[in-house]
Structure formats: C-alpha cells, structure tokens
Design an enzyme around this catalytic site. Sequence first.
Site, PDB file in Angstrom:
ATOM      1  N   ASP A 134      53.704  -9.021 -41.535  1.00  0.00           N
ATOM      2  CA  ASP A 134      55.142  -9.119 -41.804  1.00  0.00           C
ATOM      3  C   ASP A 134      55.502  -8.969 -43.273  1.00  0.00           C
ATOM      4  O   ASP A 134      56.677  -9.068 -43.626  1.00  0.00           O
ATOM      5  CB  ASP A 134      55.697 -10.451 -41.278  1.00  0.00           C
ATOM      6  N   ASP A 190      51.159  -6.051 -46.218  1.00  0.00           N
ATOM      7  CA  ASP A 190      50.548  -5.650 -44.956  1.00  0.00           C
ATOM      8  C   ASP A 190      50.785  -4.178 -44.637  1.00  0.00           C
ATOM      9  O   ASP A 190      50.154  -3.638 -43.718  1.00  0.00           O
ATOM     10  CB  ASP A 190      51.112  -6.492 -43.798  1.00  0.00           C
ATOM     11  N   ASP A 196      47.598 -10.806 -39.455  1.00  0.00           N
ATOM     12  CA  ASP A 196      47.795 -11.551 -40.688  1.00  0.00           C
ATOM     13  C   ASP A 196      48.217 -12.971 -40.321  1.00  0.00           C
ATOM     14  O   ASP A 196      48.756 -13.209 -39.237  1.00  0.00           O
ATOM     15  CB  ASP A 196      48.874 -10.863 -41.531  1.00  0.00           C
TER      16      ASP A 196
END
Length: 651
Positions: free
Chosen positions: A535, A539, A338
Amino acid sequence: MEHSPATGGAVGKAAHDKVPDGKAPVEWAAALRGGLVALPLLGLSAGLVARAVGHADAAALAWSLATLAVLAVLLVQVATSLARGDVGLDLVAVLSMGGALALSQPLAGAVIALMFAGGQSLEAYAAGRASRAMTALVARQPRTALREEGGDGDPPRMREVPLADLAPGDRILVRAGDVLPVDGRVAAGRAVLDLSSLTGESLPASFGANAAVLSGSLNVGQAFTLMAERPAAESTYAGIVRLVEAARDAKAPMARLADRYALVFLLVTLVLAGGAWAATGEALRALAVLVVATPCPLILAVPVALVSGLSRTARRGVLVKGGGALEALAKAEILVVDKTGTLTHGRARLRAVAALPPFGEGEALRLAASLDQASAHPIARALVEEAKSQALSLASPSAVTEVPGDGVIGLVDGRRVSAGGPRLMRSQGIAFPSAGSDADGPAASATVLVAVDGRPAAILSFADPLRRDGAAILAALRESGIARVVLATGDRRKVAEALTAGLPIDAVAADLDPADKTKVVLEERLRGPVMMVGDGINDAPALAAADLGVALGARGAAAAAEAADVVLLVDSLAPLPDAIRIAKASRAIALQSVLVGLGLSLAGMVAAALGALTPVQGALLQEAIDVAVILNAMRALAGPDRESHPGKPAT
C-alpha cells in the site's frame, strides 16, 4: 443546481468527448447491434404474411430485402474490423447470407439474418449486463462542486466551479445527495457517507471532524464542509474512473487466444463447407455448414464471462484492471504481502520518544514532525498527528528529499533534519547508539531515528498492532488457492516475527528496502505465479515485478495504485479471497463455454456437411448454441452482491 452524473469533469472529459452525448464508441456499437434485430424480424414476418395470402414473389422480395439490410450493416462492421487488422468470424456470416441470396434461398437468408441479428442483440445485452457495475462507477462522477469563496473580512459565499478548478485547501460544501468530488477531510459538520459504490459496504459510515473521506462517496446525511486535500485529477475517484476505462478497453490473454482460435475455426469452416460442396455437388450443403458456424461462440463467451467477473469484483470493492489481470488473479499461487497497512492497520501511534542530549523531546518531535509533513508514509502521518495533538507549532519544510523505504531529509527553520531508518543515517555518516535498533523490543513495530544538523537527536518508537481479522483473512486466502504466503517488510526481523507469530505465514523477509522487496518477488516467481500486496510508494517496484500486483487504494500511495493490477477500494484484505474465487469461476466458465460451444458447432457443421441439416435448420441450431453459450457465460455474474468473508472492511 444538482451535480450532473455524466462522465465529464477533470478526468472523464476524454471519454466524454469521444462521441456525442458522452457515449463511447463501444456503447454506440452495442446500441446498433441491439436494434438490428428489428429489420429481419419485420421482413421475415411480412414475407410469411405475403406467402400465406398467395403472393410468393412478394414474400421472396421481403425476405431478400431483409437479408440485404442486415448484410449491408454487417459489411460495414467487417470493413471496420479489417481496417483495424481484425479478421473474425463475421466473414462467415457474410458468406452465408450472400450465399443464400446467390442460391435463391430468400427464406433461408432471412432466417440467417434474423438469427445473426438476434445473436448480436443477445451479445450486446450480455456485455451491457456484465459491465453494469463498472459503468455505474463512471456514470456517477460529478462535473462541478460548490466551493466556498471570499475572505479579507467579506462573508463567505458559495460558487459552483468545474472540478478541474479545485485545489488542495479549498473548502467545498457537500449537500445531501451529492457525490464527493475530491479526496479530503471533514472541515465542518459530520459526514454520513454511502461507500457502497466504492467498497461494496452496504451500511453508511459516519465521519467526524478532520476525518479523511474519499471522493466517489455519496452523502446520505446532512450537508457538511469538505477540505480538499488533492486536485480532482489526482483523487481516488478520478483514479477509479481511469482504471475502469482501461479495464473496459483491455483485451485479456484468453480473449486474444480466442481471436487466434477464431481464425483457425474460420479455416476449418471454409474447408468443411468447400469439401461438402466438392464431394456432393450440392451448394446447399456448403451453405448449411456456413450457417451453423455463424457466429462462433468462441468469440462471444470469453468477453462476456471475463467482464462478468470484472463487474462482480467491482461490486465487492475490488477493481481489477482488465481481463488479463482477472486471469492472473485466478492463477496466483504465492502471496507476497507487505506488513504495514495490510496485515496491520497502517495507522501507527507514537509510543515513546527517547531524546538524545542536547535535544529535548519536544524540540526533536517538532522538527521531525515538521519535516514529515512532506511525506505520505503512514508513520510520517502518525508523527504529524501526534505533534498536532500536543499543540506543537510545526514549520513548513523545504528542500525535501524522500528516499522510498528509508526516510526523509530536508530543511526545517534553516536546520537540516533527517527522519528515517538506520540505512538513511548510515548513508549520511550519522552514528546512533546501538539501543536505537534493538532496545525497544518487539513491542515497537517501527523505529524512526531523527538527526538534526548531522547529530543524533531522538529515537521515536511506534506501535502498529496486527489487524484482528488478519489470521482469518490469511486462512481464507489459503482456501481460495494461495499455497504459500511470504511476509516482506522493511521492519526488523524481531519485530516482524513477534507481530506475526501464529499466523499461517511460510516465510518472513525483514529489513528490506524497495530493491530487496523486488528481489523477494522475483525469487518467489521461480516457485509459481506471484501476487504481491502492498500500500505504500516503496511497494510500487515490487508490485510491478509480480505476476499480479494488488494495492490497497483506499488510502495507499498513488504510485502503488498505478503500479498494481488490482486495487482494493477498502482498507482491508478481506475482499481479496472472494475476488480470487470470482476470478477462478469466471475463467472456468469462459473455458467451459468455449469448449462446449465449439463442440456443438463442429457437430452441427458435420451434420450439415452430411446433408442432415438444411440452411434454415442450421440457422435455428446456431442460434440455440449461441443462446446456450452466452447464458452459460453469464453465470459468471451469479451470486449475491455481498459474499461472506472474514472480517469487515474498515471505513
């Protein structure tokens, strides 16, 4: 009164209550194995002295009693294992000691008992040495905190309370030498904290007023006041304790495979011993075969090597949830990462406010920031901080609904406010000007649309620059064995591609919601083992879908940390390449120890079956093999506490 560094408190109580004095059953078992060697050593020495002065019967009695003492302890261990459904090679030790007594070989029995107890002591030492770093994390957990109480005109006073009594908003005095009991912010004074037990960072870090600080940090400066932001049970350190306890209890796939191989080895041992006896009629040959196979390095090397790897990664601020996750880390070939908070700092700053009539910039910003107080997303926090810096009066939101990856909806001062992306607005039938999606250009790393009572109110543009060490970290990940890197982000493709231009990234997947990220992970798994790094709460599904999920736990969402297999305790990917190398080395050493140990054991068993080894010689050979295998497995602990890696973890 100082905080007690025991495992009690809000989180550690369950583990603390398992046995007296806070020791877990595994620790008591290790202590028993460590002290068991004294019995056969004493008996063997007494017997040798008795025989030297001409008392052969007394010598035989001393050796037999020493063998019986160890055999009795071993029988209890075997019975306990069988009750759990575990059938291991301790049965071979029972047969070898019992056979020595039955064949009137008291000296051989005593030597076998000493070698077996010595092997268990060495194993206990190795396991304790390997898990020292993880155990230290648990041992530092405080039980109490000094909470500021008073009010209604009364002067504040300090009262020591259990961690379970702390609540968000409490003011806590953190004295010099105290471990921070909960996550929070510096409310008064300046904090100088030692983060080494959490992140591996050797130098203390300084935090000013309103700075966020993590539980588990050690105050090495002057006393300061901490404002609690989470209950103790939900704090970073409490989560670490839970993860450590789970990691110590988890059995890796390689360890489970070793258990199955141990049963095969047990059958081979019995067949070889029985065959030697049947072919020659010499029971001592069968006894010698059993002795060489007691115990097998197969069941010693794997746990020691894997726990050593877990301990080394923990020292670097990488908490791996057990041997299974360590093995998966060693096998990972594809990285899906990400963007926000991983390749970028995740601390976006408001760049521009484009208010849409009839709303003004200040009012739109105030309403959006009031709503975003209920969200933990980095963009939401940045918006709230900006509003506070402008001295805007924020209201408390109500009836808040957060749609992971899309935005937040709720009531502020009786008005229905929405803040999020285009999907959130489309789902409510709210049409924004087309400029809201593209006019900001690649400089805007994120755009938040704000609607009030169903009408477009403002377009907020945020900037979240790339980390300076991003390219170096990705290059280091390549060197550690990652063959493919895929960026998965909810941002627009133009933003993602502009931000990551020049980075060693193979593919960019943009405009993703949580379901789309999960789909990307599943598609990449067709190419090989996938490691997903994220994080945020959005996610979590992708982390769970990957072969290995990695969460930035220093300030990431609790959902991400719970879904992940690996938690980085620093706000950076910098320690990850080292962790991969440690995992690969630990796995290779475990396999090497197993193959070499099994080869040596089988060679010794064949020699014993052919009559080349007596039971006493077999016991000495077996002990030499065990020592060599365990010392080799402990090589997984080798290396400095801090290895060089690109960049420096942010504090």
